[in-house]
Motif scaffolding. Structure first.
Motif, PDB file in Angstrom:
ATOM      1  N   ASN A 140       0.842  -1.198   0.000  1.00 15.24           N
ATOM      2  CA  ASN A 140       0.000   0.000   0.000  1.00 15.24           C
ATOM      3  C   ASN A 140       0.883   1.256   0.000  1.00 15.24           C
ATOM      4  OD1 ASN A 140      -1.713   2.212   0.902  1.00 15.24           O
ATOM      5  ND2 ASN A 140      -3.230   0.647   1.400  1.00 15.24           N
ATOM      6  N   TYR A 141       0.711   2.097  -1.016  1.00 14.98           N
ATOM      7  CA  TYR A 141       1.568   3.275  -1.187  1.00 14.98           C
ATOM      8  C   TYR A 141       0.906   4.565  -0.697  1.00 14.98           C
ATOM      9  CZ  TYR A 141       5.071   0.696  -3.791  1.00 14.98           C
ATOM     10  OH  TYR A 141       6.077  -0.173  -4.141  1.00 14.98           O
ATOM     11  N   SER A 142      -0.066   4.459   0.178  1.00 14.41           N
ATOM     12  CA  SER A 142      -0.633   5.676   0.789  1.00 14.41           C
ATOM     13  C   SER A 142       0.487   6.443   1.491  1.00 14.41           C
ATOM     14  CB  SER A 142      -1.723   5.312   1.790  1.00 14.41           C
ATOM     15  OG  SER A 142      -2.794   4.652   1.158  1.00 14.41           O
ATOM     16  N   ALA A 143       0.443   7.757   1.412  1.00 14.75           N
ATOM     17  CA  ALA A 143       1.593   8.532   1.881  1.00 14.75           C
ATOM     18  C   ALA A 143       1.165   9.913   2.347  1.00 14.75           C
ATOM     19  CB  ALA A 143       2.631   8.665   0.759  1.00 14.75           C
TER      20      ALA A 143
ATOM     21  N   PRO B 209       4.889   3.934  -7.356  1.00 19.45           N
ATOM     22  CA  PRO B 209       6.132   4.582  -7.814  1.00 19.45           C
ATOM     23  C   PRO B 209       5.970   5.350  -9.118  1.00 19.45           C
ATOM     24  CG  PRO B 209       6.615   2.406  -6.957  1.00 19.45           C
ATOM     25  CD  PRO B 209       5.122   2.535  -6.946  1.00 19.45           C
ATOM     26  N   GLY B 210       6.445   6.578  -9.103  1.00 18.60           N
ATOM     27  CA  GLY B 210       6.305   7.479 -10.240  1.00 18.60           C
ATOM     28  C   GLY B 210       5.241   8.528 -10.055  1.00 18.60           C
ATOM     29  N   PHE B 211       4.381   8.366  -9.026  1.00 20.15           N
ATOM     30  CA  PHE B 211       3.325   9.353  -8.771  1.00 20.15           C
ATOM     31  C   PHE B 211       3.929  10.627  -8.187  1.00 20.15           C
ATOM     32  CE2 PHE B 211       0.328  11.284  -5.747  1.00 20.15           C
ATOM     33  CZ  PHE B 211      -0.774  11.496  -6.572  1.00 20.15           C
ATOM     34  N   GLU B 212       3.571  11.756  -8.761  1.00 19.42           N
ATOM     35  CA  GLU B 212       4.018  13.045  -8.261  1.00 19.42           C
ATOM     36  C   GLU B 212       2.864  14.036  -8.295  1.00 19.42           C
ATOM     37  OE1 GLU B 212       7.455  14.695 -10.058  1.00 19.42           O
ATOM     38  OE2 GLU B 212       8.697  12.906  -9.802  1.00 19.42           O
TER      39      GLU B 212
ATOM     40  N   GLY C 248      -5.641  18.469 -12.156  1.00 12.16           N
ATOM     41  CA  GLY C 248      -4.798  19.637 -11.984  1.00 12.16           C
ATOM     42  C   GLY C 248      -3.826  19.544 -10.830  1.00 12.16           C
ATOM     43  N   GLY C 249      -3.991  18.526  -9.973  1.00 12.01           N
ATOM     44  CA  GLY C 249      -3.093  18.374  -8.836  1.00 12.01           C
ATOM     45  C   GLY C 249      -2.012  17.342  -9.036  1.00 12.01           C
ATOM     46  N   ILE C 250      -1.965  16.731 -10.232  1.00 11.13           N
ATOM     47  CA  ILE C 250      -1.037  15.624 -10.471  1.00 11.13           C
ATOM     48  C   ILE C 250      -0.065  15.986 -11.590  1.00 11.13           C
ATOM     49  CG2 ILE C 250      -0.855  13.208 -11.205  1.00 11.13           C
ATOM     50  CD1 ILE C 250      -3.621  12.760  -9.983  1.00 11.13           C
ATOM     51  N   THR C 251       1.228  15.790 -11.317  1.00 17.77           N
ATOM     52  CA  THR C 251       2.260  15.963 -12.336  1.00 17.77           C
ATOM     53  C   THR C 251       2.424  14.700 -13.161  1.00 17.77           C
ATOM     54  OG1 THR C 251       3.470  17.552 -10.972  1.00 17.77           O
ATOM     55  CG2 THR C 251       4.705  16.463 -12.717  1.00 17.77           C
ATOM     56  N   SER C 252       2.479  13.553 -12.479  1.00 20.03           N
ATOM     57  CA  SER C 252       2.597  12.280 -13.192  1.00 20.03           C
ATOM     58  C   SER C 252       1.933  11.184 -12.373  1.00 20.03           C
ATOM     59  CB  SER C 252       4.073  11.936 -13.445  1.00 20.03           C
ATOM     60  OG  SER C 252       4.774  11.769 -12.217  1.00 20.03           O
ATOM     61  N   TYR C 253       1.374  10.205 -13.072  1.00 27.41           N
ATOM     62  CA  TYR C 253       0.743   9.072 -12.407  1.00 27.41           C
ATOM     63  C   TYR C 253       1.770   7.968 -12.185  1.00 27.41           C
ATOM     64  CZ  TYR C 253      -3.672  11.306 -13.610  1.00 27.41           C
ATOM     65  OH  TYR C 253      -4.706  12.195 -13.708  1.00 27.41           O
ATOM     66  N   GLY C 254       1.556   7.174 -11.131  1.00 32.28           N
ATOM     67  CA  GLY C 254       2.456   6.087 -10.817  1.00 32.28           C
ATOM     68  C   GLY C 254       2.303   4.917 -11.765  1.00 32.28           C
ATOM     69  N   ILE C 255       3.294   4.024 -11.721  1.00 33.28           N
ATOM     70  CA  ILE C 255       3.345   2.924 -12.674  1.00 33.28           C
ATOM     71  C   ILE C 255       2.130   1.999 -12.562  1.00 33.28           C
ATOM     72  CG2 ILE C 255       4.734   1.502 -11.103  1.00 33.28           C
ATOM     73  CD1 ILE C 255       6.194   0.425 -13.573  1.00 33.28           C
TER      74      ILE C 255
ATOM     75  N   ASP D 155      -0.811   3.099 -10.942  1.00 32.61           N
ATOM     76  CA  ASP D 155      -1.989   3.908 -10.631  1.00 32.61           C
ATOM     77  C   ASP D 155      -3.109   3.633 -11.634  1.00 32.61           C
ATOM     78  OD1 ASP D 155      -0.499   5.009  -8.641  1.00 32.61           O
ATOM     79  OD2 ASP D 155      -0.488   7.051  -9.427  1.00 32.61           O
ATOM     80  N   THR D 156      -4.334   3.664 -11.126  1.00 29.59           N
ATOM     81  CA  THR D 156      -5.503   3.516 -11.996  1.00 29.59           C
ATOM     82  C   THR D 156      -6.380   4.753 -11.973  1.00 29.59           C
ATOM     83  OG1 THR D 156      -6.818   2.511 -10.214  1.00 29.59           O
ATOM     84  CG2 THR D 156      -5.523   1.027 -11.616  1.00 29.59           C
ATOM     85  N   LEU D 157      -5.985   5.784 -11.240  1.00 32.66           N
ATOM     86  CA  LEU D 157      -6.821   6.968 -11.097  1.00 32.66           C
ATOM     87  C   LEU D 157      -7.102   7.626 -12.438  1.00 32.66           C
ATOM     88  CD1 LEU D 157      -8.263   9.131  -9.444  1.00 32.66           C
ATOM     89  CD2 LEU D 157      -6.040  10.216  -9.037  1.00 32.66           C
ATOM     90  N   ALA D 158      -6.111   7.704 -13.318  1.00 29.61           N
ATOM     91  CA  ALA D 158      -6.311   8.374 -14.613  1.00 29.61           C
ATOM     92  C   ALA D 158      -7.425   7.703 -15.401  1.00 29.61           C
ATOM     93  CB  ALA D 158      -5.014   8.374 -15.411  1.00 29.61           C
ATOM     94  N   THR D 159      -7.476   6.383 -15.354  1.00 30.25           N
ATOM     95  CA  THR D 159      -8.521   5.664 -16.087  1.00 30.25           C
ATOM     96  C   THR D 159      -9.902   6.012 -15.545  1.00 30.25           C
ATOM     97  OG1 THR D 159      -6.998   3.842 -16.526  1.00 30.25           O
ATOM     98  CG2 THR D 159      -9.355   3.376 -16.749  1.00 30.25           C
ATOM     99  N   PHE D 160     -10.039   6.061 -14.230  1.00 34.38           N
ATOM    100  CA  PHE D 160     -11.331   6.411 -13.640  1.00 34.38           C
ATOM    101  C   PHE D 160     -11.722   7.854 -13.988  1.00 34.38           C
ATOM    102  CE2 PHE D 160     -10.435   2.688 -11.055  1.00 34.38           C
ATOM    103  CZ  PHE D 160     -11.682   2.121 -10.882  1.00 34.38           C
ATOM    104  N   LEU D 161     -10.764   8.761 -13.943  1.00 37.73           N
ATOM    105  CA  LEU D 161     -11.078  10.159 -14.275  1.00 37.73           C
ATOM    106  C   LEU D 161     -11.476  10.309 -15.739  1.00 37.73           C
ATOM    107  CD1 LEU D 161      -8.244  12.031 -12.325  1.00 37.73           C
ATOM    108  CD2 LEU D 161     -10.623  11.690 -11.628  1.00 37.73           C
ATOM    109  N   ASN D 162     -11.013   9.393 -16.581  1.00 38.72           N
ATOM    110  CA  ASN D 162     -11.382   9.420 -17.996  1.00 38.72           C
ATOM    111  C   ASN D 162     -12.676   8.678 -18.277  1.00 38.72           C
ATOM    112  OD1 ASN D 162      -9.178  10.947 -18.856  1.00 38.72           O
ATOM    113  ND2 ASN D 162      -7.859   9.130 -19.011  1.00 38.72           N
ATOM    114  N   GLY D 163     -13.327   8.162 -17.222  1.00 45.58           N
ATOM    115  CA  GLY D 163     -14.611   7.494 -17.400  1.00 45.58           C
ATOM    116  C   GLY D 163     -14.533   5.993 -17.449  1.00 45.58           C
ATOM    117  N   GLY D 164     -13.327   5.426 -17.350  1.00 45.17           N
ATOM    118  CA  GLY D 164     -13.181   3.991 -17.420  1.00 45.17           C
ATOM    119  C   GLY D 164     -13.161   3.338 -16.056  1.00 45.17           C
TER     120      GLY D 164
END
Length: 899
Positions: free
Chosen positions: A369-372, A489-492, A523-530, A532-541
């Motif tokens: 779990n990468y909660s931080a 890893p890779g989330f910023e 708008g709060g994310i520079t890059s998604y982690g390796i 991460d699935t958040l981008a897919t959900f934000l895109n409707g998937g």
């Protein structure tokens, strides 16, 4: 008072006192053939004087005292300085003196005990522990301060006094130390004369050691935390073109890296019946996901110039401090013990302990779990002080008056990615512009109507302001129970550089609707982690990334669950006057009586912005203010030097009473009072559950308390180079009033629980503190040897105002509340609420040898000889019982070559 009476009766037997009375320079108040008194020199009132001549309470420790025992940071000081309690959390130095202090480390908080570096106020003491090199001393002035200079202090000041250049002299030293935990430390200093009118002093410092908190989990690549990787440097340039004028320029750079300072969470251990007090080594944890990191960069510039004349002295002190703190660490920090896996699985509620699915749960939701918590904070401050004082030779009239100005600008970001969450991928608190300002004028006059009597009166007027423009983003998404991965890893995160800080970034006229919330998440994310699935959900998937929870089958699409963005705007100001009155009388040259009364205030603040009309979001926002905290201290004392076998015996005694009012706690308030709604206010005042009264928890000035006590200090130099010293501090504290929110436990009626603090003890105020110090210096072939033993005993103390201890209401389940929601009935103990630290004794040893011809000193030290462990700070809520502990036993050797 019963405690104080019984302890006072035994004071004469127990006194062998203060490490503060051990050091310094000789002031020969002796007759021929008598042993001279070794005086302690202090400058707590901006003038150099001896501790025996100071009509008040102050404590001090020199660099040599600290080094001889292996003490090298702020958190080590409580072992030498009575009444002082210090902890380090996320590189924040939390200071308490006689129960007055603050752990409000956000941009809205200010220290209650003012830290200083060479008389320059430091509002954010992060990284200041690195400054403990090339020092003259560290000194604490106890009680409210303000009429003699600097910023107003509620409960006291701590000043780190570095060594200054010396005219016409080349000297310096090189020093190296090594010890356990792979400790490696270097120090060096060089004093350089420049012609006859100037001199410079250069000093450097590095220190490293391995983590004090060990990782016992299966992820062997994770090393633990509380490692040290510090570097510091300081330069002084002294100009003295004429005798009357001195100009001192100072620059310093402090950097603290490593794995950071976090606590150890005993919540699961308490569930298993393990009391944190009963654990011999609490510094062992299960680490998850990744190694924490910390990087604190803290530097400053200062100018201190004084011009002396026959009728007054003029002094100007200017300071600039620049702080940048960054850290990234996981939210998990559980104490490691056998059987904890089953409790973790049971708390998760997604698998049965002992099954194959439980192993999957541990691998996925715990170890992976990468909660931080991601911090990025800056502080830039400048201060200016212009002082005029009586000339050096003044005797009957001495005075000081001045003007003080302080300004601080802060940027504060906290991002909290929550991995495997089903509705809240991350939280963000982005306070991009916080300003604090202080303007004050002060005057202090001492008059001697007769030779041995002095009367002092002082007053200070302060105008404090603070304002903030920021942004909070807590928006829940509805994924129909499908877990979202965030923070791998890779989330910023964008952090302080975020540009979208509004509730309607799309401009569609519908604040915090789904389209705007999605835009704000992106708008709060520079890059998604390796992973991460958040981008897919934000895109409707939808992505099925977990073995638990619902699947993407029949996924209805993303929706809003709760919350959104809140624009944070607020300001507050306060004007107040503080004063002090003191009278002292010298019975003889060696005996002083004094009476002191002083008041102090802590700067005001304000709460987060509240939407008092949720039915029409954003139309009625209120930012409630928080007023100053106040303290009044009464102290009477006696300072004495007696002659015993022609040797000086120091015996000082004082009694004090401290009144602490308008203390800030979280407490409930009806939203109607914020909205100026008379009908709603009447409903709330009726305390009728059938009438609507929505509430909100805010910081409010609701507490009042007192601390009364006795302090005894003594020192004596025996024959054969032996010396003995010590301090006995007796405290009796309690809250006089204060109904506050208790976020550690639930209310049987639902909603937010409130408790009454009346008659509870103040945190960090042990009834008994006893410091003892015994040492000896004696000649040996080629030089001299010395040894020292320092012991500190502290009786039990609480870490919170709730007073959680076995049998105390603060540690019990609440079974009944009154109409206002205040606890009235209690059930069994809940160990997870315990916050009382058992009594303990801390022991330090040191031994040294000086070879006179070569100017080489070698010393060995053992700090915390018995490896005792006690908690110094805690955070307790419904799912956390986190403690910060003192450093473990450390030992080492140090060699210094002086020239």
């Amino acid at each position: 008072m019963t405690v104080l009476r019984s302890l006072a009766r035994s004071a004469g037997r127990a006194l062998l006192c203060s490490p503060a009375v051990l050091l310094a320079q000789q002031a020969p108040q002796t007759q021929p053939g008598q042993e001279p008194l070794q005086e302690v020199v202090i400058s707590v009132e901006r003038v150099t004087q001896t501790l025996q001549s100071y009509a008040g309470t102050a404590v001090s420790a020199t660099q040599s005292q600290l080094d001889s025992l292996g003490l090298g940071n702020f958190v080590d000081l409580p072992a030498l300085l009575p009444g002082v309690e210090i902890s380090n959390y996320e590189d924040n130095i939390e200071l308490y003196v006689r129960g007055i202090g603050s752990n409000a480390n956000t941009e809205l908080g200010d220290p209650a005990i003012d830290p200083h570096l060479d008389d320059v106020y430091v509002p954010r003491p992060r990284g200041l522990g690195v400054a403990f090199f090339d020092l003259q001393r560290v000194e604490v002035n106890v009680g409210p301060q303000g009429t003699i200079g600097g910023r107003n202090a509620l409960g006291g000041t701590i000043n780190i006094v570095s060594r200054k250049p010396t005219l016409g002299r080349w000297d310096g030293y090189v020093e190296y130390a090594t010890g356990d935990y792979n400790h490696q430390e270097t120090r060096a200093a060089l004093n350089v004369p420049i012609a006859q009118i100037a001199a410079a002093r250069f000093s450097v410092y590095t220190s490293k050691h391995d983590p004090f908190v060990k990782n016992l989990g299966p992820l062997g690549n994770l090393s633990g935390w509380e490692s040290q990787d510090d570097i510091g440097g300081r330069t002084h340039l002294l100009l003295q073109p004429v005798e009357q004028l001195s100009v001192l320029f100072t620059g310093d750079y402090l950097r603290s890296k490593g794995t950071g300072s976090r606590g150890v969470d005993f919540f699961n251990a308490a569930t298993a019946g393990i009391n944190f007090n009963d654990v011999s080594d609490p510094r062992q944890v299960y680490m998850v996901a990744f190694n924490p990191t910390q990087d604190t960069r803290h530097w400053g510039l200062a100018l201190n110039t004084t011009y002396r004349t026959g009728f007054l002295n003029a002094q100007y002190i200017a300071g600039y401090r620049d702080l940048h703190y960054m850290s990234d660490h996981t939210t998990s920090r559980d104490y490691a013990f056998p059987g904890e896996d089953n409790i973790i699985v049971q708390r998760g509620g997604l698998a049965t302990p002992g099954t194959a699915l439980a192993q999957t749960y541990m691998s996925e939701r715990y170890w992976g779990n990468y909660s931080a918590l991601i911090w990025d904070t800056t502080s830039k401050m400048h201060s200016h002080e212009l002082r005029f004082t009586s000339p050096d030779g003044a005797e009957r009239f001495t005075w000081a008056t001045g003007l003080y100005y302080f300004h601080e600008y802060q940027d504060v970001f906290l991002g909290i990615p929550l991995d495997y969450n089903t509705n809240l991928p991350y939280l963000e608190f982005n306070q991009g512009a916080t300003n604090g300002e202080s303007k004050s004028a002060y005057a202090d006059l001492t008059f001697a109507p007769i030779k041995r009597l002095k009367v002092t009166g002082g007053v200070r007027y302060s105008h404090e302001t603070k304002d903030r423009s920021g942004f909070n983003f807590i928006a829940g998404l509805n994924t129909n129970g499908v877990a979202i991965r965030t923070g791998t890893p890779g989330f910023e995160m964008v952090g302080l550089g975020r540009t979208l800080r509004t509730t309607d970034p799309t401009g569609d006229g519908h604040p915090n609707d789904l389209q705007n919330i999605v835009a704000l998440y992106r708008g709060g994310i520079t890059s998604y982690g390796i992973n991460d699935t958040l981008a897919t959900f934000l895109n409707g998937g939808c992505v099925q990334a977990s073995a638990f929870g619902n699947s993407c089958a029949n996924y209805p699409g993303l929706g809003i669950a709760f919350g959104g963005a809140t624009v944070q705007t607020g300001s507050n100001d306060a004007k107040y006057a503080d004063w002090r009155f003191r009278t002292s009388y010298e019975l003889t040259d060696d005996k002083l009586l004094y009476l002191l009364v002083a008041t102090g205030n802590k700067a005001p603040s304000f709460n987060d912005t509240v939407d008092v009309d949720p039915a029409h979001p954003g139309t009625h926002l209120v930012t409630p203010g928080v007023g100053p905290e106040k303290a009044t201290m009464f102290e009477v004392g006696s300072k004495n030097v007696f002659r015993l076998a022609d040797r000086p015996l120091v015996f000082n005694a004082s009694a004090y009473y401290m009144r602490y009012s308008d203390q800030v706690f979280s407490s409930l308030i009806g939203i109607a009072f914020l909205a100026n709604d008379p009908v709603g206010e009447a409903n709330c005042l009726a305390h009728n559950p059938n009438l609507p009264c929505p509430t909100v928890t805010l910081n409010q000035n609701v507490g009042k308390s007192r601390n009364m006590g006795l302090q005894f200090d003594t020192s004596y130099k025996l024959t054969a180079g032996f010396n003995i010293a010590g301090t006995l501090l007796l405290q009796d504290t309690k809250y006089l009033s204060g109904v506050v929110t208790d976020g550690r436990r639930g209310s049987p009626s639902g909603g937010t629980l409130q408790v009454d603090l009346t008659d509870n003890e103040l945190p960090l105020t042990p009834h008994v503190t006893l410091n003892l110090r015994v040492g000896q210096t004696f000649g040996v072939p080629g030089g001299s040897m010395d040894w020292v033993v320092s012991a500190t005993y502290k009786s039990s103390q609480f870490l919170t105002a709730f007073n959680g201890a076995p049998g105390h209401n603060g540690a019990k389940q609440v079974t009944g509340v009154d109409a206002a929601g205040v606890a009235t009935a209690y059930g069994p103990d809940l160990m997870r609420l315990y916050d009382r630290v058992d009594s303990y004794t801390h022991l330090d040893l040191g031994i040294g040898y000086i070879h006179e011809k070569s100017n080489v000193r070698v010393e060995g030290f053992v700090n915390n000889v018995t490896d005792e462990a006690h908690a110094t700070q805690t955070t307790i809520d419904t799912g956390t019982q986190e403690f910060v502990f003192n450093p473990p036993r450390t030992f080492g050797v140090r060699m210094q070559v002086s020239f």
